[in-house]
Design an enzyme around this catalytic site. Sequence first.
Site, PDB file in Angstrom:
ATOM      1  N   CYS A  75      30.161  38.325  31.369  1.00 18.36           N
ATOM      2  CA  CYS A  75      29.267  38.028  30.249  1.00 18.36           C
ATOM      3  C   CYS A  75      29.004  39.287  29.437  1.00 18.36           C
ATOM      4  O   CYS A  75      28.636  40.327  29.985  1.00 18.36           O
ATOM      5  CB  CYS A  75      27.959  37.467  30.793  1.00 18.36           C
ATOM      6  SG  CYS A  75      26.675  37.268  29.553  1.00 18.36           S
ATOM      7  N   GLU A  76      29.198  39.183  28.140  1.00 18.30           N
ATOM      8  CA  GLU A  76      29.016  40.357  27.286  1.00 18.30           C
ATOM      9  C   GLU A  76      27.545  40.709  27.087  1.00 18.30           C
ATOM     10  O   GLU A  76      27.232  41.800  26.617  1.00 18.30           O
ATOM     11  CB  GLU A  76      29.694  40.147  25.931  1.00 18.30           C
ATOM     12  CG  GLU A  76      29.114  39.064  25.082  1.00 18.30           C
ATOM     13  CD  GLU A  76      29.923  38.807  23.820  1.00 18.30           C
ATOM     14  OE1 GLU A  76      29.308  38.387  22.836  1.00 18.30           O
ATOM     15  OE2 GLU A  76      31.140  39.006  23.807  1.00 18.30           O
ATOM     16  N   HIS A  77      26.636  39.818  27.435  1.00 22.47           N
ATOM     17  CA  HIS A  77      25.213  40.103  27.245  1.00 22.47           C
ATOM     18  C   HIS A  77      24.611  40.953  28.353  1.00 22.47           C
ATOM     19  O   HIS A  77      23.749  41.796  28.096  1.00 22.47           O
ATOM     20  CB  HIS A  77      24.418  38.799  27.130  1.00 22.47           C
ATOM     21  CG  HIS A  77      24.786  38.001  25.930  1.00 22.47           C
ATOM     22  ND1 HIS A  77      24.614  36.642  25.864  1.00 22.47           N
ATOM     23  CD2 HIS A  77      25.342  38.363  24.751  1.00 22.47           C
ATOM     24  CE1 HIS A  77      25.038  36.202  24.690  1.00 22.47           C
ATOM     25  NE2 HIS A  77      25.488  37.221  24.003  1.00 22.47           N
ATOM     26  N   HIS A  78      25.034  40.708  29.611  1.00 28.24           N
ATOM     27  CA  HIS A  78      24.431  41.412  30.753  1.00 28.24           C
ATOM     28  C   HIS A  78      25.462  42.106  31.637  1.00 28.24           C
ATOM     29  O   HIS A  78      25.102  42.710  32.633  1.00 28.24           O
ATOM     30  CB  HIS A  78      23.621  40.428  31.611  1.00 28.24           C
ATOM     31  CG  HIS A  78      22.523  39.766  30.858  1.00 28.24           C
ATOM     32  ND1 HIS A  78      22.638  38.481  30.363  1.00 28.24           N
ATOM     33  CD2 HIS A  78      21.308  40.213  30.483  1.00 28.24           C
ATOM     34  CE1 HIS A  78      21.529  38.163  29.730  1.00 28.24           C
ATOM     35  NE2 HIS A  78      20.703  39.197  29.779  1.00 28.24           N
ATOM     36  N   GLN A 117      30.731  31.938  27.278  1.00 30.63           N
ATOM     37  CA  GLN A 117      31.429  30.688  27.579  1.00 30.63           C
ATOM     38  C   GLN A 117      31.688  29.861  26.321  1.00 30.63           C
ATOM     39  O   GLN A 117      32.755  29.273  26.160  1.00 30.63           O
ATOM     40  CB  GLN A 117      30.622  29.885  28.595  1.00 30.63           C
ATOM     41  CG  GLN A 117      31.268  28.570  28.987  1.00 30.63           C
ATOM     42  CD  GLN A 117      30.507  27.856  30.084  1.00 30.63           C
ATOM     43  OE1 GLN A 117      29.791  28.474  30.867  1.00 30.63           O
ATOM     44  NE2 GLN A 117      30.649  26.551  30.148  1.00 30.63           N
ATOM     45  N   HIS A 145      26.649  31.103  35.877  1.00 29.34           N
ATOM     46  CA  HIS A 145      26.406  32.409  35.273  1.00 29.34           C
ATOM     47  C   HIS A 145      25.454  33.203  36.162  1.00 29.34           C
ATOM     48  O   HIS A 145      24.320  32.763  36.389  1.00 29.34           O
ATOM     49  CB  HIS A 145      25.795  32.244  33.880  1.00 29.34           C
ATOM     50  CG  HIS A 145      26.730  31.611  32.902  1.00 29.34           C
ATOM     51  ND1 HIS A 145      27.264  32.316  31.854  1.00 29.34           N
ATOM     52  CD2 HIS A 145      27.240  30.357  32.814  1.00 29.34           C
ATOM     53  CE1 HIS A 145      28.065  31.518  31.156  1.00 29.34           C
ATOM     54  NE2 HIS A 145      28.068  30.324  31.727  1.00 29.34           N
ATOM     55  N   CYS A 147      23.910  35.765  35.460  1.00 28.23           N
ATOM     56  CA  CYS A 147      22.726  36.195  34.716  1.00 28.23           C
ATOM     57  C   CYS A 147      21.618  35.133  34.788  1.00 28.23           C
ATOM     58  O   CYS A 147      20.442  35.464  34.639  1.00 28.23           O
ATOM     59  CB  CYS A 147      23.073  36.539  33.267  1.00 28.23           C
ATOM     60  SG  CYS A 147      23.840  35.224  32.332  1.00 28.23           S
TER      61      CYS A 147
END
Length: 186
Positions: A75-78, A117, A145, A147
């Site tokens: 995941c590019e966010h976390h 995703q 996920h 996260c």
Amino acid sequence: MNKDKIEKAVRDLLEAVGEDPRRGGLLRTPERVSEMMGEILEGEGKDIGEEIKVFPCPGFDEIVLVKDIPFYSLCEHHLLPFFGKAHVAYIPKNSMITGLGSLVRVVELFSRRLQVQERMTTEIADLLMEKLAPRGVLVQIEARHLCMDMRGVKKPGTLVKTEAVRGNFRRDERTRAEALSLLRGD
């Protein structure tokens, strides 16, 4: 990928959280993380469209479905993993098909990028529409996920489902229902 920069960043991160990167168990951690990033992010910068080779299969114009393709992504966010299964279906146009392994490889390479995703789902569908020029494409992805499991809402086991439909799967309810029936195993 700059492995030296990754190793330095990992050493800095370890120090920032109060660890000693020279501690026995952490000595090779920066190197290991750097190697892992090379594997996990193998799809970065690749022209995934090169995986699609189109060839004739005279007389075949029915649904092709590859389901339960396992994948994992970051995941590019976390920078935490998400993982699950992808299902890819298409309807050839003019009896032009691609190898089943190509569909699996497309999922694999899109998942091996810093990713979300939702975008991954649409990228797969759009690439197949562009390269295969089929009558329709349907892509479903279901994933967990970390996260959501480990932080934030902390709801382990929550499943996220996304879908992208193109062409006949979007326009023709019977065609879409047939593909969904195949996915369910009816």
